[in-house]
Design a protein around this motif. Structure first.
Motif, PDB file in Angstrom:
ATOM      1  N   LYS A 142       4.945   4.891  14.649  1.00 27.73           N
ATOM      2  CA  LYS A 142       4.369   5.815  13.667  1.00 27.73           C
ATOM      3  C   LYS A 142       5.450   6.668  13.013  1.00 27.73           C
ATOM      4  O   LYS A 142       5.401   7.894  13.017  1.00 27.73           O
ATOM      5  CB  LYS A 142       3.313   6.710  14.336  1.00 27.73           C
ATOM      6  N   MET A 174      -6.890   1.056   4.988  1.00 24.40           N
ATOM      7  CA  MET A 174      -5.806   0.634   5.862  1.00 24.40           C
ATOM      8  C   MET A 174      -6.071   1.004   7.318  1.00 24.40           C
ATOM      9  O   MET A 174      -5.637   0.305   8.231  1.00 24.40           O
ATOM     10  CB  MET A 174      -4.477   1.235   5.384  1.00 24.40           C
ATOM     11  N   TYR A 175      -6.810   2.092   7.536  1.00 28.50           N
ATOM     12  CA  TYR A 175      -7.184   2.444   8.912  1.00 28.50           C
ATOM     13  C   TYR A 175      -8.101   1.375   9.488  1.00 28.50           C
ATOM     14  O   TYR A 175      -7.940   0.939  10.637  1.00 28.50           O
ATOM     15  CB  TYR A 175      -7.875   3.807   8.934  1.00 28.50           C
ATOM     16  N   THR A 200       0.814  -1.216   0.000  1.00 25.39           N
ATOM     17  CA  THR A 200       0.000   0.000   0.000  1.00 25.39           C
ATOM     18  C   THR A 200       0.848   1.268   0.000  1.00 25.39           C
ATOM     19  O   THR A 200       0.324   2.370  -0.154  1.00 25.39           O
ATOM     20  CB  THR A 200      -0.952   0.022   1.215  1.00 25.39           C
ATOM     21  N   GLU A 201       2.168   1.119   0.192  1.00 27.96           N
ATOM     22  CA  GLU A 201       3.074   2.259   0.073  1.00 27.96           C
ATOM     23  C   GLU A 201       3.649   2.379  -1.338  1.00 27.96           C
ATOM     24  O   GLU A 201       4.291   3.374  -1.662  1.00 27.96           O
ATOM     25  CB  GLU A 201       4.225   2.117   1.075  1.00 27.96           C
ATOM     26  N   ASP A 228       0.972   8.985  10.615  1.00 30.21           N
ATOM     27  CA  ASP A 228      -0.421   9.002  11.057  1.00 30.21           C
ATOM     28  C   ASP A 228      -0.672   7.877  12.037  1.00 30.21           C
ATOM     29  O   ASP A 228      -0.053   6.833  11.946  1.00 30.21           O
ATOM     30  CB  ASP A 228      -1.358   8.837   9.850  1.00 30.21           C
ATOM     31  N   GLU A 242      -6.493   7.949  -2.966  1.00 26.43           N
ATOM     32  CA  GLU A 242      -5.650   7.971  -1.776  1.00 26.43           C
ATOM     33  C   GLU A 242      -6.487   8.049  -0.507  1.00 26.43           C
ATOM     34  O   GLU A 242      -6.143   7.445   0.516  1.00 26.43           O
ATOM     35  CB  GLU A 242      -4.669   9.146  -1.853  1.00 26.43           C
ATOM     36  N   ASP A 243      -7.594   8.794  -0.560  1.00 25.31           N
ATOM     37  CA  ASP A 243      -8.474   8.875   0.607  1.00 25.31           C
ATOM     38  C   ASP A 243      -9.083   7.509   0.923  1.00 25.31           C
ATOM     39  O   ASP A 243      -9.160   7.104   2.084  1.00 25.31           O
ATOM     40  CB  ASP A 243      -9.586   9.894   0.374  1.00 25.31           C
ATOM     41  N   ARG A 259       3.613   8.200  -5.566  1.00 23.27           N
ATOM     42  CA  ARG A 259       4.525   8.488  -4.450  1.00 23.27           C
ATOM     43  C   ARG A 259       5.964   8.084  -4.752  1.00 23.27           C
ATOM     44  O   ARG A 259       6.904   8.716  -4.283  1.00 23.27           O
ATOM     45  CB  ARG A 259       4.068   7.749  -3.183  1.00 23.27           C
ATOM     46  N   SER A 285      -6.416   5.206   2.440  1.00 27.33           N
ATOM     47  CA  SER A 285      -6.193   5.522   3.849  1.00 27.33           C
ATOM     48  C   SER A 285      -7.317   4.959   4.711  1.00 27.33           C
ATOM     49  O   SER A 285      -7.078   4.428   5.806  1.00 27.33           O
ATOM     50  CB  SER A 285      -6.098   7.041   4.053  1.00 27.33           C
ATOM     51  N   GLU A 286      -8.533   5.061   4.208  1.00 23.22           N
ATOM     52  CA  GLU A 286      -9.694   4.540   4.925  1.00 23.22           C
ATOM     53  C   GLU A 286      -9.609   3.021   5.075  1.00 23.22           C
ATOM     54  O   GLU A 286      -9.849   2.471   6.155  1.00 23.22           O
ATOM     55  CB  GLU A 286     -10.962   4.924   4.162  1.00 23.22           C
ATOM     56  N   SER A 331       7.734   8.319  10.067  1.00 21.35           N
ATOM     57  CA  SER A 331       7.492   8.893   8.742  1.00 21.35           C
ATOM     58  C   SER A 331       8.647   9.804   8.388  1.00 21.35           C
ATOM     59  O   SER A 331       9.167  10.533   9.235  1.00 21.35           O
ATOM     60  CB  SER A 331       6.176   9.689   8.728  1.00 21.35           C
TER      61      SER A 331
END
Length: 407
Positions: A145, A275-276, A75-76, A407, A268-269, A81, A272-273, A147
């Motif tokens: 976390k 993976m959260y 996912t990275e 995050d 991307e949103d 990116r 993020s959702e 980064s």
């Protein structure tokens, strides 16, 4: 069956709370998980005994969680990116991995020559040493976390490093076993072992991307993701059992490929959702994988470690650190990447033990004494190096100023 489940749950609980206790000492929780694995494994209180660790259900469970942990890498690998830094990551991967192979092989070439031991063992040691175990470093990324430049370089490098390791190791062991016994590993196995996991993940990643693009309730999203992870693992297990001559496919690479495909298909949103929502499952997966890495390690070997073990740990650390420094320097990477990336690449145990088992099997008939040298040296190094490497990796992120920035 029920008894095995209870033992695994008890081991998980012990690892979880040991990790919490270790974290209070400002050390990574993974150190506690590893210690719990060693204490509870066959060489400790034997809660996780060899019968359980070698059983089909436990192996299947491990493959599922390895596939799940692969999502942290894939996912990275979103093209938007990585396109700016892709070249430097590839070059640095090659310099640190091949640099480690050269350094360890050269050092043991001298040591074995002085000791009157077969020189081909030096190249086997070098091919085992270059591999990096991604799960320990990724667990630190998640727990603290992190980064920044070091983190963003390390995560895709974890996947690339495995690919280089597979190619170099299987090429080396094929040449060596073919030379001493006349029965080398088939040449076709080398690209297959690298490409097959990627292909399996891509096949399941495409429908997953189509299903996950649309915003859905939490339960539906998780069910889709879990179902596709199970499907990916099942396809890998079928190929491992019925197509490959021996079970050597990397399930973390399958998970990485699977998640890379769907990660580049969703916004991307939405990513993020996803993976959260997947975070708690990912956390459990990492603990169980690290617990499984620790269980086979014999902590008694720390007291019996000899010259070969010390040389192996030192030579590998030198090759990883300065190989990463050199690659980052010639590609103009940030100063923190040059100075600290190498420290995050030191974890090693899971991959090294797999390669050690294959090497010992290949040499057991023609040169059993050399097979014992490999097993004894790498097993002891795996225990000692992993404890040192986890602390060093955390320090690398800390000195790079990347703790608590994600995050």
């Amino acid at each position: 069956m029920i008894g095995s489940v209870i033992r695994i749950l008890a081991a998980f609980a012990a690892a979880f709370f040991t990790g919490k206790a270790v974290s209070r000492l400002k050390l990574p929780s993974i150190l506690g998980w590893l210690i719990a694995g060693m204490v509870l494994g066959p060489h400790g209180v034997n809660l996780l005994d060899n019968a359980l660790l070698n059983s089909g259900p436990y192996t299947a469970m491990t493959h599922i969680f390895e596939c799940a942990v692969g999502l942290m890498i894939g996912t990275e690998l979103v093209w938007k990116r990585i396109r700016k830094s892709g070249k430097s990551i590839i070059i640095t991967t090659l310099t640190q991995s091949l640099g480690t192979f050269i350094v360890v092989s050269a050092v043991f070439g001298v040591v074995f020559r002085l000791c009157g031991i077969s020189l081909y063992l030096a190249f086997i040691f070098g091919s085992i040493a270059l591999a990096t175990a991604p799960a320990p470093a990724l667990s630190i990324v998640k727990e603290f976390k992190t980064s920044g430049p070091v983190t963003s370089t390390l995560i895709p490098m974890a996947a690339l490093d495995d690919m280089v390791g597979v190619v170099v190791f299987f090429t080396t062991i094929s040449v060596v076993s073919g030379t001493i016994s006349g029965q080398g590993i088939p040449a076709y196995l080398i690209p297959v072992v690298m490409v097959f996991p990627l292909a399996i993940g891509a096949v399941t990643g495409l429908p997953a991307g189509l299903l996950l693009k649309k915003h859905r309730p939490l339960r539906s999203t998780l069910l889709i993701l879990i179902a596709m992870i199970l499907l990916t693992t099942a396809l890998g297990a079928i190929c491992n059992t019925y197509i490959m001559p021996r079970p050597v496919l990397n399930f973390m690479l399958m998970g990485m490929s699977f998640s890379t495909v769907f990660a580049n298909m969703v916004s991307e949103d939405r990513l993020s959702e996803i993976m959260y929502e997947f975070g708690p499952i990912l956390g459990v997966s990492i603990i169980l994988i690290i617990l499984g890495l620790g269980a086979p390690l014999d902590y008694h070997l720390i007291m019996g470690a000899g010259l070969f073990t010390a040389v192996y740990i030192a030579a590998r650390a030198f090759g990883k650190y300065f190989g990463a420094w050199f690659g980052a320097s010639i590609t103009g990477s940030p100063k923190t990447v040059r100075n600290y990336l190498g420290l995050t690449l030191l974890p090693h145990s899971g991959v090294s033990l797999v390669f050690t088992g294959i090497s010992a099997s290949a040499l057991s008939a023609a040169a059993p004494e050399n097979a014992q040298i490999i097993q004894g040296t790498i097993a002891a190094a795996a225990v000692i190096n992993e404890i040192i490497a986890v602390v060093a990796a955390k320090k690398g992120f800390e000195w790079a100023g990347e703790l608590g920035k994600g995050d």
